[in-house]
Design a protein around this motif. Structure first.
Motif, PDB file in Angstrom:
ATOM      1  N   ALA A  15      -2.009   2.582  -6.208  1.00  0.00           N
ATOM      2  CA  ALA A  15      -1.435   3.291  -4.933  1.00  0.00           C
ATOM      3  C   ALA A  15      -2.657   3.646  -3.686  1.00  0.00           C
ATOM      4  O   ALA A  15      -3.811   4.013  -4.036  1.00  0.00           O
ATOM      5  CB  ALA A  15      -0.758   4.577  -5.455  1.00  0.00           C
ATOM      6  N   ASP A  16      -2.102   3.309  -2.688  1.00  0.00           N
ATOM      7  CA  ASP A  16      -2.851   3.911  -1.384  1.00  0.00           C
ATOM      8  C   ASP A  16      -3.092   5.328  -1.624  1.00  0.00           C
ATOM      9  O   ASP A  16      -2.256   6.089  -1.234  1.00  0.00           O
ATOM     10  CB  ASP A  16      -2.318   3.389  -0.102  1.00  0.00           C
ATOM     11  CG  ASP A  16      -3.277   3.898   1.002  1.00  0.00           C
ATOM     12  OD1 ASP A  16      -4.001   4.755   1.127  1.00  0.00           O
ATOM     13  OD2 ASP A  16      -3.003   3.134   2.172  1.00  0.00           O
ATOM     14  N   ASN A  17      -4.155   5.795  -1.657  1.00  0.00           N
ATOM     15  CA  ASN A  17      -4.185   7.278  -2.305  1.00  0.00           C
ATOM     16  C   ASN A  17      -5.084   7.809  -1.011  1.00  0.00           C
ATOM     17  O   ASN A  17      -5.784   9.015  -1.221  1.00  0.00           O
ATOM     18  CB  ASN A  17      -4.941   7.618  -3.565  1.00  0.00           C
ATOM     19  CG  ASN A  17      -4.927   8.966  -3.836  1.00  0.00           C
ATOM     20  OD1 ASN A  17      -3.785   9.652  -3.592  1.00  0.00           O
ATOM     21  ND2 ASN A  17      -5.660   9.460  -4.415  1.00  0.00           N
ATOM     22  N   SER A  35       7.776  -3.295  -6.613  1.00  0.00           N
ATOM     23  CA  SER A  35       6.701  -2.876  -6.998  1.00  0.00           C
ATOM     24  C   SER A  35       6.664  -1.766  -7.814  1.00  0.00           C
ATOM     25  O   SER A  35       7.776  -0.867  -7.639  1.00  0.00           O
ATOM     26  CB  SER A  35       5.867  -2.987  -5.665  1.00  0.00           C
ATOM     27  OG  SER A  35       6.107  -1.891  -4.941  1.00  0.00           O
ATOM     28  N   VAL A  36       5.651  -1.614  -8.740  1.00  0.00           N
ATOM     29  CA  VAL A  36       5.341  -0.385  -9.492  1.00  0.00           C
ATOM     30  C   VAL A  36       3.935   0.173  -8.867  1.00  0.00           C
ATOM     31  O   VAL A  36       2.940  -0.338  -9.262  1.00  0.00           O
ATOM     32  CB  VAL A  36       5.331  -0.676 -10.696  1.00  0.00           C
ATOM     33  CG1 VAL A  36       5.250   0.631 -11.689  1.00  0.00           C
ATOM     34  CG2 VAL A  36       6.870  -1.203 -11.127  1.00  0.00           C
ATOM     35  N   VAL A  37       4.191   1.252  -8.142  1.00  0.00           N
ATOM     36  CA  VAL A  37       2.943   1.877  -7.596  1.00  0.00           C
ATOM     37  C   VAL A  37       2.490   2.787  -8.283  1.00  0.00           C
ATOM     38  O   VAL A  37       3.268   3.969  -8.317  1.00  0.00           O
ATOM     39  CB  VAL A  37       3.159   2.204  -5.808  1.00  0.00           C
ATOM     40  CG1 VAL A  37       2.008   2.843  -5.448  1.00  0.00           C
ATOM     41  CG2 VAL A  37       3.742   1.073  -5.266  1.00  0.00           C
ATOM     42  N   VAL A  38       1.389   2.995  -8.979  1.00  0.00           N
ATOM     43  CA  VAL A  38       0.797   3.821  -9.733  1.00  0.00           C
ATOM     44  C   VAL A  38      -0.495   4.756  -9.162  1.00  0.00           C
ATOM     45  O   VAL A  38      -1.321   4.064  -8.529  1.00  0.00           O
ATOM     46  CB  VAL A  38       0.476   3.074 -10.998  1.00  0.00           C
ATOM     47  CG1 VAL A  38      -0.206   4.115 -12.223  1.00  0.00           C
ATOM     48  CG2 VAL A  38       1.792   2.377 -11.726  1.00  0.00           C
ATOM     49  N   ASP A  39      -0.476   5.857  -9.519  1.00  0.00           N
ATOM     50  CA  ASP A  39      -1.664   7.000  -9.265  1.00  0.00           C
ATOM     51  C   ASP A  39      -3.091   5.969  -9.462  1.00  0.00           C
ATOM     52  O   ASP A  39      -3.175   5.567 -10.615  1.00  0.00           O
ATOM     53  CB  ASP A  39      -1.536   7.784 -10.178  1.00  0.00           C
ATOM     54  CG  ASP A  39      -2.871   8.847 -10.094  1.00  0.00           C
ATOM     55  OD1 ASP A  39      -3.982   8.693  -9.351  1.00  0.00           O
ATOM     56  OD2 ASP A  39      -2.872   9.768 -10.757  1.00  0.00           O
ATOM     57  N   PRO A  40      -3.957   5.655  -8.597  1.00  0.00           N
ATOM     58  CA  PRO A  40      -5.228   4.611  -8.938  1.00  0.00           C
ATOM     59  C   PRO A  40      -5.894   5.090  -9.924  1.00  0.00           C
ATOM     60  O   PRO A  40      -6.805   4.472 -10.265  1.00  0.00           O
ATOM     61  CB  PRO A  40      -5.657   4.684  -7.462  1.00  0.00           C
ATOM     62  CG  PRO A  40      -5.449   5.832  -6.752  1.00  0.00           C
ATOM     63  CD  PRO A  40      -3.937   6.166  -7.033  1.00  0.00           C
ATOM     64  N   SER A  41      -6.086   6.499 -10.285  1.00  0.00           N
ATOM     65  CA  SER A  41      -6.940   7.047 -11.329  1.00  0.00           C
ATOM     66  C   SER A  41      -6.488   6.541 -12.658  1.00  0.00           C
ATOM     67  O   SER A  41      -7.076   6.918 -13.772  1.00  0.00           O
ATOM     68  CB  SER A  41      -7.224   8.493 -11.084  1.00  0.00           C
ATOM     69  OG  SER A  41      -5.915   9.135 -11.292  1.00  0.00           O
ATOM     70  N   ALA A  42      -5.183   6.379 -12.579  1.00  0.00           N
ATOM     71  CA  ALA A  42      -4.394   5.830 -14.289  1.00  0.00           C
ATOM     72  C   ALA A  42      -4.550   4.508 -14.666  1.00  0.00           C
ATOM     73  O   ALA A  42      -3.807   3.586 -14.792  1.00  0.00           O
ATOM     74  CB  ALA A  42      -3.233   6.177 -14.059  1.00  0.00           C
ATOM     75  N   ALA A  43      -6.129   4.260 -14.686  1.00  0.00           N
ATOM     76  CA  ALA A  43      -6.466   2.949 -15.226  1.00  0.00           C
ATOM     77  C   ALA A  43      -5.913   2.387 -16.393  1.00  0.00           C
ATOM     78  O   ALA A  43      -5.359   1.338 -16.630  1.00  0.00           O
ATOM     79  CB  ALA A  43      -8.033   2.894 -14.883  1.00  0.00           C
ATOM     80  N   LEU A  69       6.059  10.443  -4.551  1.00  0.00           N
ATOM     81  CA  LEU A  69       6.592   9.711  -3.334  1.00  0.00           C
ATOM     82  C   LEU A  69       5.733   9.410  -2.325  1.00  0.00           C
ATOM     83  O   LEU A  69       5.945   8.210  -1.764  1.00  0.00           O
ATOM     84  CB  LEU A  69       7.597  11.076  -2.810  1.00  0.00           C
ATOM     85  CG  LEU A  69       8.018  10.742  -1.270  1.00  0.00           C
ATOM     86  CD1 LEU A  69       9.406   9.629  -1.572  1.00  0.00           C
ATOM     87  CD2 LEU A  69       8.742  12.133  -0.912  1.00  0.00           C
ATOM     88  N   ARG A  70       4.821   9.791  -2.033  1.00  0.00           N
ATOM     89  CA  ARG A  70       3.465   9.696  -1.201  1.00  0.00           C
ATOM     90  C   ARG A  70       2.769   8.238  -1.597  1.00  0.00           C
ATOM     91  O   ARG A  70       3.132   7.541  -0.598  1.00  0.00           O
ATOM     92  CB  ARG A  70       2.465  10.750  -1.088  1.00  0.00           C
ATOM     93  CG  ARG A  70       1.345  10.230  -0.225  1.00  0.00           C
ATOM     94  CD  ARG A  70       0.419  11.566   0.035  1.00  0.00           C
ATOM     95  NE  ARG A  70      -0.083  12.361  -1.345  1.00  0.00           N
ATOM     96  CZ  ARG A  70      -1.087  11.688  -1.989  1.00  0.00           C
ATOM     97  NH1 ARG A  70      -1.730  10.578  -1.655  1.00  0.00           N
ATOM     98  NH2 ARG A  70      -1.540  12.517  -3.147  1.00  0.00           N
ATOM     99  N   TYR A  71       2.463   7.925  -2.623  1.00  0.00           N
ATOM    100  CA  TYR A  71       2.134   6.893  -3.250  1.00  0.00           C
ATOM    101  C   TYR A  71       3.093   5.536  -2.652  1.00  0.00           C
ATOM    102  O   TYR A  71       2.646   4.646  -2.280  1.00  0.00           O
ATOM    103  CB  TYR A  71       1.841   6.629  -4.767  1.00  0.00           C
ATOM    104  CG  TYR A  71       0.912   7.764  -5.279  1.00  0.00           C
ATOM    105  CD1 TYR A  71      -0.039   8.219  -4.513  1.00  0.00           C
ATOM    106  CD2 TYR A  71       1.041   8.262  -6.633  1.00  0.00           C
ATOM    107  CE1 TYR A  71      -1.218   9.124  -5.321  1.00  0.00           C
ATOM    108  CE2 TYR A  71       0.110   9.082  -7.255  1.00  0.00           C
ATOM    109  CZ  TYR A  71      -0.966   9.536  -6.265  1.00  0.00           C
ATOM    110  OH  TYR A  71      -1.873  10.295  -6.902  1.00  0.00           O
ATOM    111  N   LEU A  72       4.319   5.870  -3.128  1.00  0.00           N
ATOM    112  CA  LEU A  72       5.314   4.728  -3.023  1.00  0.00           C
ATOM    113  C   LEU A  72       5.283   4.371  -1.503  1.00  0.00           C
ATOM    114  O   LEU A  72       5.453   3.335  -0.975  1.00  0.00           O
ATOM    115  CB  LEU A  72       6.697   4.908  -3.682  1.00  0.00           C
ATOM    116  CG  LEU A  72       7.655   4.009  -3.924  1.00  0.00           C
ATOM    117  CD1 LEU A  72       8.496   3.726  -2.655  1.00  0.00           C
ATOM    118  CD2 LEU A  72       7.136   2.548  -4.173  1.00  0.00           C
TER     119      LEU A  72
END
Length: 428
Positions: free
Chosen positions: A332-334, A308-316, A393-396
């Motif tokens: 990402a689960d933020n 998976s590539v988990v990305v900051d959810p605000s970076a649409a 790190l937290r996102y992943l």
């Protein structure tokens, strides 16, 4: 209403009995401590006796949490026996039918939710996760309970000692016709010793005090006070059995950070490599196209395909660029506190190692701290500076938790680097 099959602790029974003498009854304390079951039993008894005048409400942060935390347990025959057949709800609907009575389901995720209560008259309200709703909503809910003998029942995990629920209500319980019951993890008679031990091991620091001991305590100082660079920073990476993914915290004026994380045969998580671009240092901002190109080139050095590539959810816009470039990103689960708690548990268990080349993350973790100004407002929040790799790190770790915590997650190993030499060549 026969619930003889449901094991109840003495504290649960006392709390249910007290709810008939108090206008407000609050169950607070540790996770899985029995407070929710106590509140549900009390709610069902009150509902069976509630006057026909006035509405019945179940409130929570969102409709989804109401469904998960309240309705699904009540529909479970293993918990509530034949009563479960009298709990009817269509997922997503704003009402349910419980014991033949229409119950209104109200989410309260922000201050505007208060308006959903205005003008109604209620005789019974059950509030889930009370610390997570706005104070204005809670006060308005109490004001709507104007039918004689109306009751408010609420559950919550503890928060900081400055939280409005504790300051304005729990500490003033005697003046407010309010009963408060405090639960610890050991108060639940139905939990196995193995489960209790696991929960205690998975929560450390402030989270242990809140979610195991049920204390209202302040989050202060270093967030990852269990971080020990001497033990956590490594020069060699063992064979990776599973490449969990890449965690990305997006930044343009702030730093952009990406971390590659894998898991070895012992289920230890390894932060193998870090890509980082800080425009303040380089004096050059990159576009989404350039970031995507550099991340893909960075990953190409390893010859691996992360799960998976988990990305900051605000970076649409950046996620759209990755999609165009052949990478399917996962938002990402933020949930910040949940993510911090998950990372803390892995770190405290000695299951997180960081390669010495990941200097951005290594420099950030010791200084990642709780915001004392937010704590005075009763809010838990990290100081928002020098936290970009820590966020990645937290996102992943949080978003992939269902994979690396799964007991059988390693039964089908995916060895994509067969030797330490291959991996160390890529790292160097």
């Amino acid at each position: 209403m026969n619930l003889d099959h449901l094991p109840m602790s003495r504290k649960q029974v006392l709390s249910i009995a007290a709810s008939f003498d108090a206008r407000i009854t609050c169950w607070s304390g540790a996770v899985r401590s029995g407070k929710t079951i106590g509140s549900l039993v009390a709610f069902l008894i009150h509902l069976s006796r509630a006057p026909q005048t006035g509405l019945v409400l179940i409130c929570g942060r969102t409709l989804q949490t109401i469904e998960r935390n309240i309705l699904e347990p009540m529909q479970d025959p293993a918990l509530f026996g034949p009563i479960a057949d009298f709990v009817h709800h269509t997922r997503g609907a704003p009402t349910a039918t419980i014991l033949g009575r229409t119950v209104h389901l109200i989410g309260a995720s922000d201050a505007r939710a208060e308006g959903r209560l205005r003008g109604l008259t209620a005789c019974l309200a059950l509030l889930d996760e009370a610390t997570l709703v706005p104070e204005g909503f809670f006060s308005q809910m109490l004001a709507r309970l104007s039918v004689p003998g109306a009751r408010a029942l609420l559950t919550t995990n503890p928060d900081g000692p400055g939280h409005w629920l504790r300051k304005n209500f729990i500490l003033r319980a005697a003046d407010l016709d309010m009963a408060h019951f405090h639960f610890t993890l050991d108060d639940n008679p139905t939990l196995s010793d193995e489960y209790v031990a696991a929960i205690k091991a998975e929560n450390v620091g402030v989270f242990y005090r809140r979610f195991v001991l049920g204390e209202w305590c302040m989050a202060e100082g270093a967030i990852y006070d269990m971080w020990d660079a001497d033990k956590c920073v490594v020069d060699e990476i063992p064979p990776i059995w599973r490449w969990l993914g890449v965690g990305i915290d997006y930044g343009t004026t702030n730093a952009f950070s990406a971390l590659l994380v894998g898991m070895d045969a012992s289920q230890t998580l390894y932060v193998v490599s870090e890509y980082r671009h800080d425009s303040k240092t380089t004096r050059r901002q990159l576009t989404d196209v350039e970031y995507s190109l550099q991340v893909r080139a960075w990953l190409a050095n390893y010859g691996v395909q992360p799960e998976s590539v988990v990305v900051d959810p605000s970076a649409a816009s950046f996620m759209q660029q990755l999609q165009r470039d052949g990478i399917s990103p996962t938002p990402a689960d933020n949930a910040v506190l949940d993510g911090i708690r998950t990372v803390s548990s892995v770190m405290a268990a000695g299951r997180l190692k960081v390669h010495r080349s990941c200097t951005g993350l290594i420099n950030e973790l010791p200084s990642y701290s709780w915001d004392p100004k937010a704590a005075k407002r009763g809010v838990d929040a990290p100081i928002k500076e020098a936290d970009h790799s820590a966020d990645a790190l937290r996102y992943l770790v949080r978003t992939t938790e269902g994979t690396w915590r799964r007991p059988n997650g390693l039964q089908a190993p995916r060895v994509q680097h067969s030797t330490e030499l291959d991996l160390m060549t890529a790292v160097m």
